[in-house]
Design a protein around this motif. Structure first.
Motif, PDB file in Angstrom:
ATOM      1  N   MET A 122       1.983   7.894   2.034  1.00 27.38           N
ATOM      2  CA  MET A 122       3.271   7.953   2.701  1.00 27.38           C
ATOM      3  C   MET A 122       3.569   6.674   3.481  1.00 27.38           C
ATOM      4  O   MET A 122       4.721   6.271   3.610  1.00 27.38           O
ATOM      5  N   LEU A 123       2.541   6.002   4.001  1.00 21.48           N
ATOM      6  CA  LEU A 123       2.775   4.737   4.685  1.00 21.48           C
ATOM      7  C   LEU A 123       3.180   3.657   3.674  1.00 21.48           C
ATOM      8  O   LEU A 123       4.035   2.815   3.957  1.00 21.48           O
ATOM      9  N   ILE A 124       2.583   3.712   2.493  1.00 16.65           N
ATOM     10  CA  ILE A 124       2.992   2.786   1.432  1.00 16.65           C
ATOM     11  C   ILE A 124       4.447   3.067   1.034  1.00 16.65           C
ATOM     12  O   ILE A 124       5.225   2.143   0.761  1.00 16.65           O
ATOM     13  N   GLU A 125       4.824   4.341   1.019  1.00 16.30           N
ATOM     14  CA  GLU A 125       6.215   4.700   0.733  1.00 16.30           C
ATOM     15  C   GLU A 125       7.147   4.137   1.801  1.00 16.30           C
ATOM     16  O   GLU A 125       8.226   3.614   1.491  1.00 16.30           O
ATOM     17  N   ALA A 126       6.725   4.226   3.066  1.00 25.38           N
ATOM     18  CA  ALA A 126       7.530   3.660   4.155  1.00 25.38           C
ATOM     19  C   ALA A 126       7.667   2.154   3.981  1.00 25.38           C
ATOM     20  O   ALA A 126       8.746   1.584   4.187  1.00 25.38           O
ATOM     21  N   ARG A 133      10.787   7.353  10.500  1.00 23.03           N
ATOM     22  CA  ARG A 133       9.949   8.327  11.211  1.00 23.03           C
ATOM     23  C   ARG A 133       9.231   9.208  10.206  1.00 23.03           C
ATOM     24  O   ARG A 133       9.848   9.721   9.254  1.00 23.03           O
ATOM     25  N   LEU A 134       7.921   9.353  10.410  1.00 24.86           N
ATOM     26  CA  LEU A 134       7.105  10.219   9.567  1.00 24.86           C
ATOM     27  C   LEU A 134       6.635  11.408  10.417  1.00 24.86           C
ATOM     28  O   LEU A 134       6.223  11.218  11.580  1.00 24.86           O
ATOM     29  N   THR A 135       6.685  12.597   9.860  1.00 21.45           N
ATOM     30  CA  THR A 135       6.239  13.776  10.598  1.00 21.45           C
ATOM     31  C   THR A 135       5.472  14.718   9.680  1.00 21.45           C
ATOM     32  O   THR A 135       5.668  14.719   8.464  1.00 21.45           O
ATOM     33  N   THR A 136       4.602  15.507  10.276  1.00 18.14           N
ATOM     34  CA  THR A 136       3.981  16.606   9.541  1.00 18.14           C
ATOM     35  C   THR A 136       4.993  17.741   9.465  1.00 18.14           C
ATOM     36  O   THR A 136       5.973  17.769  10.207  1.00 18.14           O
ATOM     37  N   ALA A 137       4.758  18.661   8.582  1.00 18.68           N
ATOM     38  CA  ALA A 137       5.721  19.734   8.345  1.00 18.68           C
ATOM     39  C   ALA A 137       6.047  20.531   9.603  1.00 18.68           C
ATOM     40  O   ALA A 137       7.153  21.035   9.760  1.00 18.68           O
ATOM     41  N   ALA A 138       5.079  20.622  10.534  1.00 15.56           N
ATOM     42  CA  ALA A 138       5.288  21.443  11.724  1.00 15.56           C
ATOM     43  C   ALA A 138       5.929  20.681  12.881  1.00 15.56           C
ATOM     44  O   ALA A 138       6.259  21.262  13.907  1.00 15.56           O
ATOM     45  N   THR A 139       6.145  19.382  12.730  1.00 17.55           N
ATOM     46  CA  THR A 139       6.689  18.583  13.826  1.00 17.55           C
ATOM     47  C   THR A 139       8.182  18.831  13.983  1.00 17.55           C
ATOM     48  O   THR A 139       8.912  18.851  12.985  1.00 17.55           O
TER      49      THR A 139
END
Length: 275
Positions: free
Chosen positions: A123-127, A268-274
């Motif tokens: 996901m960081l590579i996607e960002a 912004r990246l978040t986990t599903a529960a954030t």
């Protein structure tokens, strides 16, 4: 720590007031290079320079005041700077950090991480890809991470963190950085929402601090800088209560840069529960 990664415009002296707006210049745009065709017998085209600015409103007056009764000052305070002024400055600096983090937390999440963190690298590579496609410069990129996302990175058995040279950076930032990933300097912070992270360029979040003028009635006053933040220190005596007073303060403001009214320099990246 976050303040050291933002686009800064601190000044030690400021005669304005709370609510004033400061324009922070983030970029100078000259446009694409042109091709000269001598056979056309035409003069070259000369373009104008365009400056990209972000208006930051100084809408937050942060301060930390402390009373020092005579007996405490006489018996317990041996070094005013170390024991009193520096802790006050740290308190105000934490307030500035929270302003900046509020801008980050307010971003709409655009990338979702698995709760177990197994896809954090993907996901960081996607960002990185999205920032690249948006034309965001590759230098001065940061990845601010909450404690949960920091643990995901550190617990990954493939640990791909690269040591990074942080010479010349404030001590707080030097001590905090855990390494570099895919061109991002990774900075942990407790001010982001749990389970979240933000990938951004330095110019994504302009931050301004201003130290107000020292009032003429103050026994002692000075404009000082702490970790790059412009602060004012006032110290005087209150005879009615037989005690010294020390107040450290600043006017502060933070904003999110938008290009064509769209946030392009931060994700912004978040986990599903954030939230």
């Amino acid at each position: 720590m976050l303040g050291a990664t933002a686009w800064r415009d601190a000044e030690s002296s400021f005669s304005g007031k709370q609510g004033d707006v400061v324009t922070v210049r983030t970029d100078t745009v000259v446009g694409e290079a042109r091709t000269f065709n001598r056979s056309a017998n035409q003069p070259i085209v000369v373009d104008d320079v365009k400056e990209v600015g972000v208006d930051v409103r100084l809408n937050t007056y942060l301060y930390k005041g402390i009373n020092l009764p005579d007996e405490q000052l006489t018996l317990n305070v041996r070094d005013f700077t170390t024991q009193i002024a520096t802790p006050q400055a740290k308190s105000v600096a934490r307030g500035v950090e929270s302003l900046l983090a509020a801008q980050m937390n307010a971003l709409t999440s655009s990338i979702t991480l698995k709760a177990d963190g197994t896809d954090v690298h993907t996901m960081l590579i996607e960002a990185r890809k999205r920032l690249n496609k948006a034309g965001v410069p590759v230098e001065d990129r940061f990845f601010a991470v909450s404690a949960e996302v920091e643990a995901m990175i550190l617990n990954d058995p493939r640990n791909k963190l690269i040591p990074v040279d942080v010479s010349g950076s404030p001590a707080a930032l030097r001590d905090a950085i855990i390494g570099k990933l895919y061109g991002f300097v990774v900075v942990p912070t407790n001010y982001l929402a749990d389970g979240s992270a933000v990938a951004y360029h330095r110019t994504a979040f302009p931050l301004v601090t201003r130290a107000l003028d020292v009032p003429a009635g103050a026994t002692f006053g000075d404009s000082v800088t702490y970790n790059g933040f412009a602060l004012r220190l006032i110290r005087d005596y209150d005879p009615g209560f037989q005690q010294d007073r020390s107040v450290v303060s600043t006017l502060a403001g933070a904003e999110t840069t938008k290009d064509d009214n769209v946030v392009k320099r931060a994700l912004r990246l978040t986990t599903a529960a954030t939230p």
